[in-house]
Design an enzyme around this catalytic site. Structure first.
Site, PDB file in Angstrom:
ATOM      1  N   CYS A 251       0.848  -1.194   0.000  1.00  0.00           N
ATOM      2  CA  CYS A 251       0.000   0.000   0.000  1.00  0.00           C
ATOM      3  C   CYS A 251       0.885   1.246   0.000  1.00  0.00           C
ATOM      4  O   CYS A 251       0.800   2.106   0.880  1.00  0.00           O
ATOM      5  CB  CYS A 251      -0.947  -0.001   1.193  1.00  0.00           C
ATOM      6  SG  CYS A 251      -1.870  -1.542   1.377  1.00  0.00           S
ATOM      7  N   ALA A 253       1.580   3.915  -2.173  1.00  0.00           N
ATOM      8  CA  ALA A 253       1.318   5.279  -2.659  1.00  0.00           C
ATOM      9  C   ALA A 253       0.975   6.219  -1.500  1.00  0.00           C
ATOM     10  O   ALA A 253       0.341   5.792  -0.527  1.00  0.00           O
ATOM     11  CB  ALA A 253       0.172   5.259  -3.663  1.00  0.00           C
ATOM     12  N   GLY A 255       4.165   7.096  -1.894  1.00  0.00           N
ATOM     13  CA  GLY A 255       5.547   6.687  -2.065  1.00  0.00           C
ATOM     14  C   GLY A 255       6.557   7.278  -1.109  1.00  0.00           C
ATOM     15  O   GLY A 255       7.761   7.044  -1.274  1.00  0.00           O
ATOM     16  N   GLY A 256       6.120   8.018  -0.108  1.00  0.00           N
ATOM     17  CA  GLY A 256       7.063   8.632   0.816  1.00  0.00           C
ATOM     18  C   GLY A 256       7.946   7.620   1.516  1.00  0.00           C
ATOM     19  O   GLY A 256       9.174   7.785   1.604  1.00  0.00           O
ATOM     20  N   ASP A 298      -3.543  -6.037  -6.288  1.00  0.00           N
ATOM     21  CA  ASP A 298      -4.259  -6.154  -5.024  1.00  0.00           C
ATOM     22  C   ASP A 298      -3.324  -6.831  -4.019  1.00  0.00           C
ATOM     23  O   ASP A 298      -2.974  -8.011  -4.185  1.00  0.00           O
ATOM     24  CB  ASP A 298      -5.535  -6.972  -5.224  1.00  0.00           C
ATOM     25  CG  ASP A 298      -6.402  -7.040  -3.968  1.00  0.00           C
ATOM     26  OD1 ASP A 298      -5.872  -6.814  -2.856  1.00  0.00           O
ATOM     27  OD2 ASP A 298      -7.606  -7.322  -4.089  1.00  0.00           O
ATOM     28  N   ASP A 314       1.632   0.192   5.586  1.00  0.00           N
ATOM     29  CA  ASP A 314       0.884   1.379   6.011  1.00  0.00           C
ATOM     30  C   ASP A 314      -0.525   1.171   5.488  1.00  0.00           C
ATOM     31  O   ASP A 314      -0.839   1.520   4.350  1.00  0.00           O
ATOM     32  CB  ASP A 314       1.526   2.643   5.433  1.00  0.00           C
ATOM     33  CG  ASP A 314       0.898   3.917   5.967  1.00  0.00           C
ATOM     34  OD1 ASP A 314      -0.119   3.830   6.676  1.00  0.00           O
ATOM     35  OD2 ASP A 314       1.413   5.012   5.665  1.00  0.00           O
ATOM     36  N   CYS A 367      -2.483   5.772   9.994  1.00  0.00           N
ATOM     37  CA  CYS A 367      -2.633   7.171  10.403  1.00  0.00           C
ATOM     38  C   CYS A 367      -4.030   7.383  10.967  1.00  0.00           C
ATOM     39  O   CYS A 367      -4.727   8.338  10.614  1.00  0.00           O
ATOM     40  CB  CYS A 367      -2.356   8.109   9.232  1.00  0.00           C
ATOM     41  SG  CYS A 367      -3.384   7.808   7.775  1.00  0.00           S
TER      42      CYS A 367
END
Length: 433
Positions: A251, A253, A255-256, A298, A314, A367
């Site tokens: 997961c 994106a 991309g940090g 997926d 994440d 988050c």
């Protein structure tokens, strides 16, 4: 959504702000999608786009206060079908009370919109009257609406129970204005801190002291830094990627975390299930001149011929912890969404375990400020699993050491107010035995 019914009008910043609010409250879609794809908004000059963002963001950050003012001024509630009129009132009152724009221009523009749009036309007189009362009674109206109203009852009431009285108030304080951007710097942090005239936080974060378009800040084209909240940078530090390690970023994106790990010398596979989001990861990697293998699939079904030395997950979540940067998040999810979200998070975490080598390490993070998506998922994951919780030490937690609990990091909403705030975050680390 509103439509111009009589004749075409050129897009204007206040009209775009109203449509952006409809995007959130009528269509229940993320605000970022509006700003990225709405043709009317994108056709505005840069200065007008900034005004649209300011009005929309301020309305969302101050929504509880704005709605309380509307309720005070109305003799009876607006009917449910008055959706466009409500967004006009919200945007106009937010601009009058909190952006302090010239009253005449604000009132004239929004009243003209009400007359132009068929859905709001029956309420044009009422909108005009309410705006003029707000103009006359600003100070008293503000005195009667406390800041804490801007955090909705869900999740706000739950936060006070979980993290102590005053959490909701601190969260409201941290959301009251747009935060300064945090940048994750890949090397020479002290040098970049001076160049950017910012404040060094944690091990590789520079917090800017001014606002503006990110691409205009020093070093953007050099690719030496990325935009990433202080809290969001922490999971990679806790995973501690090593050069040449084979690491999977599930997961991934935008991309940090992929870029953080690639900058540390790891061989990173970045996976996400949205093609548009993976294009953004590719663009970010190109700017930063960092390598990674990109996979669009997926994550729950994807398989690999080899297992990974480490996996970072994440997981998609309610995102209730990122309200400082995205004040619309509280209106995109409800408490009833948590069952579906946590079921998906557990499936993703179990898949991450299958893709991990024996002896490998895994970080699970969200988050979200909701324990159902953090601690509760960890409890379920450990049942009948080959994973063992790998407690995070105070040194490894760094700036978040005060938020360690049971070997995991739990940053509550409204934390580190004195330093400018940080997103709420949950992080756990595991070893596969």
């Amino acid at each position: 959504m509103t439509k111009n019914n009589d004749k075409p009008y050129p897009p204007d910043p206040r009209g775009c702000a109203v449509r952006a609010l409809e995007w959130v409250f009528v269509r229940h879609l993320p605000l970022d999608h509006f700003f990225a794809g709405d043709k009317g908004f994108l056709a505005l000059p840069v200065k007008d786009r900034a005004l649209t963002r300011a009005i929309t963001g301020t309305t969302l950050r101050r929504l509880g206060q704005v709605d309380a003012v509307i309720d005070t001024l109305l003799a009876k509630p607006l009917p449910r079908q008055a959706k466009t009129a409500r967004q006009i009132l919200r945007a106009g009152i937010a601009e009058l009370l909190f952006l302090r724009s010239a009253a005449h221009g604000v009132v004239h523009s929004f009243v003209e919109l009400a007359g132009r749009w068929r859905a709001a036309r029956p309420y044009k007189g009422l909108i005009n009257a309410l705006f003029r009362r707000v103009t006359r009674e600003q100070q008293q109206l503000l005195a009667d609406v406390p800041l804490v109203l801007n955090i909705p009852d869900w999740p706000g009431e739950n936060w006070d129970k979980l993290y102590g009285d005053g959490t909701r108030e601190r969260a409201a304080q941290s959301m009251s204005e747009a935060p300064f951007a945090d940048l994750s710097v890949f090397k020479d942090v002290e040098q970049w801190t001076k160049r950017l005239e910012g404040q060094k936080l944690g091990t590789q974060t520079v917090r800017l002291s001014s606002r503006g378009r990110i691409e205009k800040f020093d070093g953007y084209d050099e690719g030496g830094w990325i935009v990433q909240d202080l809290g969001a940078a922490l999971p990679v530090h806790i995973l501690a990627p090593k050069p040449k390690e084979n690491i999977l970023d599930l997961c991934a994106a935008p991309g940090g975390k992929t870029m953080q790990m690639a900058a540390a010398g790891a061989s990173v596979t970045a996976l996400d299930n949205k093609k548009a989001r993976m294009i953004r990861v590719e663009e970010n990697l190109k700017r930063t001149k960092l390598p990674a293998k990109l996979v669009c699939a997926d994550a729950r079904k994807w398989t690999s011929e080899t297992q990974f030395d480490a996996v970072l997950l994440d997981a998609p979540c309610s995102a209730t912890g990122v309200f400082r940067h995205h004040p619309d998040v509280h209106y995109n999810h409800r408490a009833s969404d948590l069952d579906e979200l946590t079921a998906n998070q557990l499936l993703l975490a179990q898949q991450a375990e299958r893709l991990l080598k024996p002896g490998g390490r895994m970080v699970y993070c969200v988050c979200s400020a909701e324990p159902q998506e953090g601690e509760d998922v960890v409890t379920k994951l450990l049942e009948g699993s080959d994973l063992k919780l790998d407690p995070i030490s105070q040194k490894q937690a760094g700036f978040a050491s005060e938020f360690l609990k049971d070997g995991m990091v739990r940053i509550p909403p409204g934390s580190l107010l004195e330093q400018g705030g940080v997103d709420a975050f949950f992080i756990a680390r595991f070893r596969k035995v």
